[in-house]
Design an enzyme around this catalytic site. Structure first.
Site, short mmCIF file in Angstrom:
data_model
loop_
_atom_site.label_atom_id
_atom_site.label_comp_id
_atom_site.label_asym_id
_atom_site.label_seq_id
_atom_site.Cartn_x
_atom_site.Cartn_y
_atom_site.Cartn_z
N PRO A 2 24.98 23.00 15.03
CA PRO A 2 24.68 22.89 16.43
C PRO A 2 25.61 23.73 17.27
O PRO A 2 26.80 23.81 17.00
CB PRO A 2 24.95 21.42 16.72
CG PRO A 2 25.93 21.03 15.69
CD PRO A 2 26.00 22.06 14.65
N GLU A 3 25.04 24.30 18.28
CA GLU A 3 25.80 25.03 19.29
C GLU A 3 25.65 24.25 20.59
O GLU A 3 25.15 23.14 20.59
CB GLU A 3 25.27 26.47 19.40
CG GLU A 3 25.22 27.17 18.03
CD GLU A 3 24.68 28.59 18.09
OE1 GLU A 3 24.85 29.24 19.14
OE2 GLU A 3 24.09 29.05 17.11
N LYS A 55 31.27 22.83 21.87
CA LYS A 55 30.51 22.10 20.86
C LYS A 55 31.11 20.73 20.58
O LYS A 55 30.70 20.06 19.62
CB LYS A 55 30.46 22.94 19.57
CG LYS A 55 29.83 24.32 19.78
CD LYS A 55 29.98 25.22 18.58
CE LYS A 55 29.67 26.67 18.96
NZ LYS A 55 29.97 27.62 17.88
N ARG A 109 27.18 18.24 4.67
CA ARG A 109 28.24 19.10 4.13
C ARG A 109 29.65 18.61 4.40
O ARG A 109 30.62 19.26 4.00
CB ARG A 109 28.05 20.53 4.66
CG ARG A 109 26.83 21.19 4.04
CD ARG A 109 26.59 22.58 4.58
NE ARG A 109 27.61 23.52 4.14
CZ ARG A 109 27.64 24.80 4.53
NH1 ARG A 109 26.72 25.26 5.36
NH2 ARG A 109 28.57 25.60 4.09
N ARG A 255 29.51 36.88 9.79
CA ARG A 255 28.30 36.07 9.92
C ARG A 255 27.06 36.93 9.77
O ARG A 255 27.09 38.14 10.03
CB ARG A 255 28.26 35.41 11.32
CG ARG A 255 29.53 34.71 11.73
CD ARG A 255 29.85 33.53 10.85
NE ARG A 255 28.82 32.52 10.89
CZ ARG A 255 28.72 31.58 11.83
NH1 ARG A 255 29.61 31.51 12.79
NH2 ARG A 255 27.73 30.71 11.81
#
Length: 267
Positions: A2-3, A55, A109, A255
């Site tokens: 999520p951003e 965030k 995770r 990225r």
DNA sequence: CCATGTACCTGAAGGC
DNA sequence: TGCCTTCAGGTACATG
């Protein structure tokens, strides 16, 4: 996952559901997911306010704070009845309220964290101003003095916070900027256009309840809808929405980075 | 100061 | 089917 737009969606939904509720118990099923960094008892405290910086979710309790970061796969899920919780192997933290409702912190995770702190700055002092709270003066001040490439600049949380990999790529596309452009070379109208596009992609995604690539869900378990409106993210090989050229995906600033080689030539 | 690699974790997807 | 590699909305930390 999520951003900023996804965390903002979580914050808004949680406000309608858990403000004023009293915590009966908090339990970590995976100990590293919950970092208790102050001595004050949590049980008996109420949720007074829910804020956000970048965030990070900030839950203001009666005496202390819970700071939540979802990292890649975290979810904050709300349930009306504790005996109807959807427990599975990935629930890391359980928060029970005195009215029999609860929230579960699910995180495949295990990168996400819930911190219990006396002062939010203990945890997020290093995080820059929220992208939606920053004005252009603030943004351009940092932009004009940075020698980083613009993709890394946007991904860094120390200048403006909340932009991640999706919205960095989307904002650069709209701005016609190649990800490798050096930040301090972006000046004047181009800098202002970039700033406006950052706000646009973030606000537009909030209107669409965020983007779901795989794991993101809001507290009700709903997916976002913004992923249907991407111009470049996840569109490698597909035609540019503006010029038809195939979108490229490269490894950049550590990225996956998506861009149109024709519309974003500007180095 | 800036770029890059690694670590933290698990699961999905693709190649062979 | 199975094994192996690579990749994933993030960030902290170590190393040139």
């Amino acid at each position: 996952m999520p951003e900023l737009p996804e965390v903002e969606t979580v914050a808004r939904e949680l406000r309608t559901r858990i403000i004023g509720k009293e915590i009966n118990q908090i339990e970590a099923l995976w100990s590293r997911s919950f970092q208790n960094m102050c001595d004050v008892e949590i049980a008996g405290q109420k949720i007074l306010e829910i804020g956000r910086r970048g965030k990070y979710l900030i839950l203001k309790l009666t005496k202390t704070f819970l700071i939540i970061h979802l990292r890649m796969t975290g979810q904050v899920l709300y349930f009306e009845q504790q005996n109807q919780c959807d427990f599975d192997d990935y629930i890391r933290v359980v928060v029970l309220f005195s009215d029999d409702t609860c929230i579960l912190f699910k995180d495949v995770r295990k990168f996400g964290r819930i911190y219990h702190v006396a002062d939010p700055d203990d945890q997020i002092a290093h995080v820059g101003k929220d992208a939606l709270d920053a004005d252009y003066e603030y943004f351009s001040e940092y932009l004009s003095t940075s020698k980083m490439n613009i993709k890394a600049f946007l991904l860094s949380q120390k200048y403006i916070s909340g932009v991640g990999n999706i919205y960095a790529d989307e904002a650069l596309f709209l701005s016609g900027l190649h990800p490798a452009v050096i930040s301090n070379k972006i000046r004047g109208k181009k800098a202002r256009f970039l700033f406006e596009n950052i706000l646009y992609v973030l606000n537009n995604s909030i209107l669409n309840m965020g983007s779901t690539i795989s794991d993101y869900r809001d507290p009700s378990g709903e997916k976002g809808k913004n992923q249907f409106y991407f111009n470049v993210y996840g569109r490698a090989g597909l035609p540019c929405t503006s010029c038809g050229t195939a979108i490229e995906k490269i490894r950049f600033a550590g990225r996956g980075t998506h861009f149109c080689p024709k519309c974003q030539k500007n180095k």
